[in-house]
Design an enzyme around this catalytic site. Sequence first.
Site, PDB file in Angstrom:
ATOM      1  CG  ASP A 165       4.620  14.895  17.953  1.00 60.46           C
ATOM      2  OD1 ASP A 165       3.537  15.509  18.010  1.00 60.46           O
ATOM      3  OD2 ASP A 165       4.752  13.727  18.342  1.00 60.46           O
ATOM      4  CE  LYS A 223       2.206  18.010  18.050  1.00 59.30           C
ATOM      5  NZ  LYS A 223       1.015  17.258  17.646  1.00 59.30           N
ATOM      6  CB  THR A 224       3.807  18.412  11.538  1.00 59.46           C
ATOM      7  OG1 THR A 224       4.067  17.487  12.597  1.00 59.46           O
ATOM      8  CG2 THR A 224       4.831  18.202  10.438  1.00 59.46           C
ATOM      9  CG  HIS A 227       1.789  15.951  22.238  1.00 62.67           C
ATOM     10  ND1 HIS A 227       0.473  15.806  21.871  1.00 62.67           N
ATOM     11  CD2 HIS A 227       2.506  15.280  21.298  1.00 62.67           C
ATOM     12  CE1 HIS A 227       0.393  15.086  20.767  1.00 62.67           C
ATOM     13  NE2 HIS A 227       1.614  14.759  20.397  1.00 62.67           N
ATOM     14  NE  ARG A 246       0.248  10.177  11.853  1.00 65.06           N
ATOM     15  CZ  ARG A 246       0.230  11.188  12.703  1.00 65.06           C
ATOM     16  NH1 ARG A 246       1.272  11.988  12.797  1.00 65.06           N
ATOM     17  NH2 ARG A 246      -0.830  11.413  13.453  1.00 65.06           N
ATOM     18  NE  ARG A 264      -1.226   7.889  19.501  1.00 72.60           N
ATOM     19  CZ  ARG A 264      -2.184   8.057  20.400  1.00 72.60           C
ATOM     20  NH1 ARG A 264      -2.304   7.207  21.413  1.00 72.60           N
ATOM     21  NH2 ARG A 264      -3.033   9.059  20.313  1.00 72.60           N
ATOM     22  CB  SER A 309      -1.864  13.197  16.282  1.00 70.61           C
ATOM     23  OG  SER A 309      -0.836  12.754  17.133  1.00 70.61           O
ATOM     24  CE  LYS A 334       2.814  10.816  19.706  1.00 67.39           C
ATOM     25  NZ  LYS A 334       3.319  12.197  19.936  1.00 67.39           N
TER      26      LYS A 334
END
Length: 561
Positions: free
Chosen positions: A282, A267-268, A243, A346, A77, A263, A224
């Site tokens: 996410d 989390k994942t 988030h 990703r 990003r 990120s 996003k």
Amino acid sequence: MSRVTQSMRGECCEDEDQRDCLYRQLSKVGVEINPKKTRVWWNLGFDEVRAMELQLEEGELTPTGALAFRTGIYTGRSPNDRYIVERAPSAAQIAWGDVNRPISPETFEKLRHVIGMAAAEAANIFVFDGYAGARKDVSIRVRVIAERAIQHHFARNMFLSPECVGESLGSPSEWRPQLTIISFDSAHAQYQKLGLNSEAFIVFDMEQGLGLVGSTRYCGEIKKGVFSVANYLYPPMGILPMHCSATKGKDHPNDTVLFFGLSGTGKTTLSADPTRLLIGDDETAWDNSGVFNIEGGCYAKVIDLREESEPDIFRAIRTDALLENAVLDETGRPDLSDGSITQNIRCSYPLAHIPSHEPTKTGDHPHAIVFLACDVYGVLPPVAKLSESQAIFHFLCGYSSKMTGTERGVNEPTPTFSPCFGGAFMPRSPFVYAKLLRDKIREHSCAVYLVNTGWTGGSYGQGSRMSISVSRAIVRAIVTGELRRCQYRDPDDIFLLATPTHVGGVSHHILTPRNTWNCEWLYEATALKLRDQFLNHWSWLAESSPQDMEELGLGRVIRGD
């Protein structure tokens, strides 16, 4: 082909009236279609869009069936290129600053013209219509207009097609989007003349429900962007957008747990648990009925991914998945250990690629909330239980680390304070989200924990990354309620955090960070350094909105001498 296309070489719509209606809709947002030059493709299925990707040579199939592609110079990003149009009445609701940069309506229209000129030269334009938000009565109707089949595929992976929420969309003329995102990486503005940061631009007009993405084909900007608009739209409805990932028990429907984090902080990974059902990995929202996934898919960071440590995510890299910026070996297989293109490799895939997923993408009110603080200094404990005041303090601070490659220019783990553990995507004041969280924690008696998935035994470069097995054991203890019932030590004298005396499957030694360092005075100095950064961030928040700070009425949550 789909309802809009007859064949790869055919006209864009079987029904002339439907085609003309779609063209008029596109024209209203600045995308003029010349039928002699441009074909428009609408809501392609996976097989159809894959055929287009291969025909247009946008990527190549790997032996697992996933389609690998590259995003060019933008592999993460670009937060410094993100803007919001300063226009009433939304202007009064935006927390303007380094995250939410204002841009004038006039500049926005100039950028829309740039997008329009790029669209006029496009051979193909892809239109996806679907939803953000698995709770049908509060879902957001989204349209993504893109020049690449890859981006169309990404939107289909990440958002909810109408059939996912029990609808049958017969034609594009039936669709009335609340948010339209137009993404053309071939759109290049004279950014210096417009006062922009670089050639890339990600701009949102809340009043028009319109977003423009130019000069970058990094797909995360679309994802996003939708999340940012959801974060603006949901709070006035009493819905807390978060988030975070969410899981629920297989046998106990009211066993829901949330995992907040930036990120790359876990989390994942920690929510891909074969013993539980994945609601979302996410972006989640919390309303009066419980929680629901804002998305329809996952966007996992897969650098160094191994099947033995993360089998569900590894096996998700298959047909219909998109593999972004991975190096392929001579056989076409991805080498996920090779970060020479980017550390931010990703994979986008539908939620259904995870065997243990919750089909409804919804869950009950959570009984536990986890804040994943990837501590680059290595001084926070592996886990601590937080009081209500501490929970709101750490939520507003959002201390963690930006992981390598997740943003443009981030080349190593970098400490950061990101309010709400997602400050880069929050248009409103962080206090808006903090008050909603406080009220929901109180109403549903949620236990809140701080979990360090970062470093232990020293800072980045000296210590080691917390073992995933340790983090999983801690999460297991949270999920089962073990950490609600266990004994806790007295709070430490710097961060005032209470840590458990025992966690099943975790060495007693690492539960107290001081014990893991070889040099006690160096630990103390490093801990005080982080403490001071917390206090500086807290002072900044207090100065930005003293009335909100007073209303929250937080007590002493960190040593301040």
